[in-house]
Design an enzyme around this catalytic site. Structure first.
Site, PDB file in Angstrom:
ATOM      1  N   LYS A  76       1.262  -9.257  -4.419  1.00 50.59           N
ATOM      2  CA  LYS A  76       0.053  -8.661  -3.848  1.00 50.59           C
ATOM      3  C   LYS A  76      -1.248  -9.126  -4.494  1.00 50.59           C
ATOM      4  O   LYS A  76      -2.306  -9.118  -3.853  1.00 50.59           O
ATOM      5  CB  LYS A  76       0.141  -7.135  -3.933  1.00 50.59           C
ATOM      6  N   ASP A 126       1.144   1.995  -1.774  1.00 52.92           N
ATOM      7  CA  ASP A 126       2.482   2.481  -2.095  1.00 52.92           C
ATOM      8  C   ASP A 126       2.936   1.933  -3.439  1.00 52.92           C
ATOM      9  O   ASP A 126       4.071   2.165  -3.842  1.00 52.92           O
ATOM     10  CB  ASP A 126       3.473   2.068  -1.003  1.00 52.92           C
TER      11      ASP A 126
END
Length: 391
Positions: A76, A126
């Site tokens: 990410k 998340d």
């Protein structure tokens, strides 16, 4: 609008696109060079996975192992860092040429003196995206405010706090956390989201672009091995940003690679949207162990690419992800629950009850090669030890 039809928690489901399209895309200049200037940059490994290949009945399986990316346990940071850099440049640039983040941070400090200081980066997560945004904030000397759903496991929340971020636990789902983060936006709070909404597309577009470094690395790695491009790529889908990046690369003109999107049965918003022909949400709770994919709504920015470019979509139960985690471990890859989902989707398609039909739809034979992206390492060590004992 969310669908009134409840999800079917443990029933695998699939969708096939009879005519996936070619996607015209452009590469953002300077992106790979930007990532190379970040602390600790190195290409992540491209790992041959003979055990996975045998289980799938194909000649070759490759795993792009993102368990260690720029000092973090997931991919990410590639999207978060590029989107942060571009958004800060859009608001406060242009910046002078720089070689290290310390120099960029000093320039940013000068640009934002006065009414705009101090700056805080905001994200909903998340787990992995929020930690990546918090890491980028720490590198640049900025604040970080990360909103997380109430069911996030302690290990992931503590990892974000370890980056120096303020973590706000929001009641409800990931989608509720996204709304809460969006409400924080103002002149000093800059939202870095990997999903889009009305009036907010610039930053998520840069997140998608940032992931292209993965595929530029893979092209170079395969070329160095004198190996052909994969015939099929499986990719995880939460809001769909990574899958959009995969489609932009592998469905570009001149490429014929099939792209298969994978998501949990408990959060299969992309598959339901494909079936409906329009964006369709899945109401919560979204309780899959594939926590990074527990998203009830597809990003409207990613949606046109997914609808056009996916060859197939499959929703898998948690048991398939766990099977994939164990199988990947035998090939030397430590992959968390979300990280192994791509491999789990291929296990469902190519070794499940309807494998013959799936192979025919995808034109896949025993002579083909496949690629999966293990998007994270063991970000929840307790869960990993339960699923893959002894590792």
């Amino acid at each position: 609008m969310p669908s009134s039809r409840p999800p079917e928690p443990e029933q695998p489901r699939r969708y096939f696109n009879p005519a996936p399209q070619t996607i015209e895309t452009t590469t953002e200049p300077g992106l790979l060079e930007f990532h190379r200037r970040l602390p600790g940059y190195a290409p992540t490994p491209l790992v041959p996975a003979p055990g996975l290949a045998a289980a799938l009945g194909v000649r070759q399986a490759w795993v792009k192992d993102e368990a260690q990316r720029l000092g973090l346990p997931a991919y990410k940071i590639l999207g978060a860092s590029w989107a942060t850099y571009r958004e800060l440049g859009h608001r406060f640039g242009p910046f002078r040429p720089w070689n290290a983040l310390d120099d960029l941070a000093r320039q940013l400090s000068v640009h934002t003196l006065g009414a705009h200081a101090p700056l805080t980066l905001v994200a909903a997560t998340d787990g992995n995206h929020g930690r990546a945004v918090a890491r980028m904030a720490r590198w640049l000397g900025l604040g970080a405010h990360i909103v997380v759903p109430q069911d996030m496991v302690p290990a992931r929340r503590e990892a974000i706090e370890g980056e120096g971020a303020r973590v706000e636990v929001h009641p409800g789902s990931y989608d509720d956390a996204v709304l809460a983060a969006a409400r924080l936006a103002d002149d000093t709070h800059i939202v870095i989201s990997d999903t889009a909404w009305d009036g907010y597309t610039r930053v998520p577009g840069w997140v998608i672009a940032g992931y292209s470094t993965i595929f530029q690395e893979m092209d170079a790695q395969l070329a160095a091995l004198q190996a052909p491009q994969p015939d099929l790529v499986a990719v995880q889908m939460g809001v769909g940003s990574l899958a959009a990046a995969v489609i932009q690369h592998y469905r570009a003109p001149g490429r014929q690679t099939h792209v298969v999107g994978v998501e949990p049965t408990r959060a299969d918003c992309v598959l339901r949207s494909l079936e409906a022909g329009a964006l369709t949400g899945v109401p919560g709770p979204h309780s899959s162990i594939m926590a990074g994919l527990n998203c009830g709504n597809t990003s409207p920015l990613a949606w046109p690419l997914l609808q056009a470019g996916l060859s197939a979509s499959v929703a898998i139960p948690d048991a398939r992800a766990e099977q994939a985690m164990r199988l990947l471990s035998e090939d030397g890859v430590i992959s968390g629950e979300s990280g192994a989902a791509g491999a789990g989707g291929l296990l469902e398609l190519l070794s499940g009850a309807q494998a013959g039909a799936a192979r025919q739809a995808l034109g896949l034979t025993a002579e083909n090669s496949v690629l999966v992206i293990s998007t994270e390492g063991a970000t929840d060590p307790v869960a990993y030890a339960r699923v893959v004992p002894g590792k």
